[in-house]
Motif scaffolding. Structure first.
Motif, short mmCIF file in Angstrom:
data_model
loop_
_atom_site.label_atom_id
_atom_site.label_comp_id
_atom_site.label_asym_id
_atom_site.label_seq_id
_atom_site.Cartn_x
_atom_site.Cartn_y
_atom_site.Cartn_z
N SER A 101 0.96 -1.10 -0.14
CA SER A 101 0.17 0.02 -0.01
C SER A 101 0.85 1.25 -0.03
O SER A 101 1.99 1.12 0.12
N LYS A 141 -5.86 -3.34 -2.91
CA LYS A 141 -4.79 -2.25 -2.86
C LYS A 141 -5.16 -0.87 -3.05
O LYS A 141 -5.12 -0.06 -2.07
N GLN A 142 -6.22 -0.71 -4.08
CA GLN A 142 -6.77 0.56 -4.21
C GLN A 142 -7.54 1.04 -3.16
O GLN A 142 -7.37 2.32 -2.67
N GLU A 162 -7.55 -4.57 -6.78
CA GLU A 162 -8.72 -3.59 -6.04
C GLU A 162 -8.62 -3.62 -4.69
O GLU A 162 -8.97 -2.56 -4.24
N ASP A 207 -5.08 1.92 -0.16
CA ASP A 207 -4.57 3.10 -0.27
C ASP A 207 -5.54 4.54 -0.07
O ASP A 207 -4.88 5.20 0.37
N ASN A 208 -6.68 4.43 -0.85
CA ASN A 208 -7.58 5.35 -0.28
C ASN A 208 -7.86 5.54 1.26
O ASN A 208 -7.82 6.66 1.53
#
Length: 267
Positions: A103, A232-233, A230, A236-237
């Motif tokens: 991340s 990971k995104q 998916e 991250d957010n």
């Protein structure tokens, strides 16, 4: 206590803020690296990363469980789908990134030596002087961490002794079976205060994590399976939200008395 044992007790369940979670995740952690990750007699995981994990799961609207096992087995277990995430004070390094996605780094951490207080290199004003001074000495590191690789690279004449847990390493130092230890600044500082042994001290020089990102990494990050872009995104957010709203800062100051949130990661 056997830290390799998978712990799925009620005390490890991190409930999301929502009454009904959309999904659930298992989080791999070591449980023996205070104050990042500890497991108590009741089987409850506490520490900085436990707080980050709880906040992350709330952001993801997920129920989460910690799976506690040795640090060097975390990435192989993630690759084998035994859990979904690693949150365990793990540095994002290029070598590890060959096996696992990382991340956005949520924290930054430097490293430091604990050595004999009367050592000539305690007051050394450069890392190079310390590396030269520990040649031939036995220095403890936790196995599987970046610290052993960095020490082997920068001080090839040092005798490196690996330990499965930080606690084991620190017990040997306190008992005089080591000349020193090399680990995260936060963990070393905490241990030295608890040890209350005037025979040892922190070096004046801190090893900056940014001094060798190829070995020491780009910061502390969440490990995610290579095939799960998916997730990971989403992670991250969520981490950027937790950095920006002060959650990571609060957890950091609670456990370390300093702020190690990685503000540059989400600009």
């Amino acid at each position: 206590m056997n830290f390799k044992k998978t712990l799925l007790g009620a005390g490890l369940v991190l409930m999301s803020a929502a009454s009904v979670a959309a999904t659930s995740y298992k989080i791999g952690t070591e449980g023996g690296y205070p104050p990042w990750s500890m497991v108590d007699a009741a089987g409850t995981v506490t520490g900085f990363d436990a707080d980050v994990g709880a906040a992350l799961c709330a952001k993801l609207n997920a129920d989460c469980q910690f799976v506690v096992q040795s640090f060097d087995s975390l990435i192989p277990s993630l690759s084998a789908n035994r859990f979904d995430l690693i949150i365990s004070g793990m540095s994002y390094t290029p070598e590890r990134a060959k096996r696992v996605n990382f991340s956005t780094p949520y924290a930054v951490e430097d490293a430091i030596f604990i050595l004999k207080a009367d050592s000539e290199i305690i007051k050394a004003d450069s890392a190079e002087a310390i590396f030269a001074g520990v040649a031939g000495k036995t220095i403890g590191v936790q196995g599987g961490t970046t610290h052993g690789a960095y020490l082997a690279k920068m001080a090839p004449k040092v005798k490196i002794k690996d330990y499965e847990t930080l606690d084991q390493m620190q017990i040997d130092l306190d008992a005089g079976r080591l000349d020193g230890t090399f680990a995260d600044l936060t963990s070393q500082s905490r241990f030295l205060k608890q040890m209350n042994n005037a025979d040892f001290a922190l070096t004046d020089t801190v090893i900056k994590g940014s001094s060798d990102p190829e070995t020491l990494g780009y910061g502390i990050a969440v490990g995610i399976h290579k095939d799960n872009a998916e997730l990971k995104q989403k992670v991250d957010n969520a981490l950027c939200e937790l950095i920006k709203d002060g959650t990571v800062k609060s957890a950091s100051e609670k456990w370390f008395d300093i702020d190690i949130a990685n503000y540059d990661a989400c600009k």
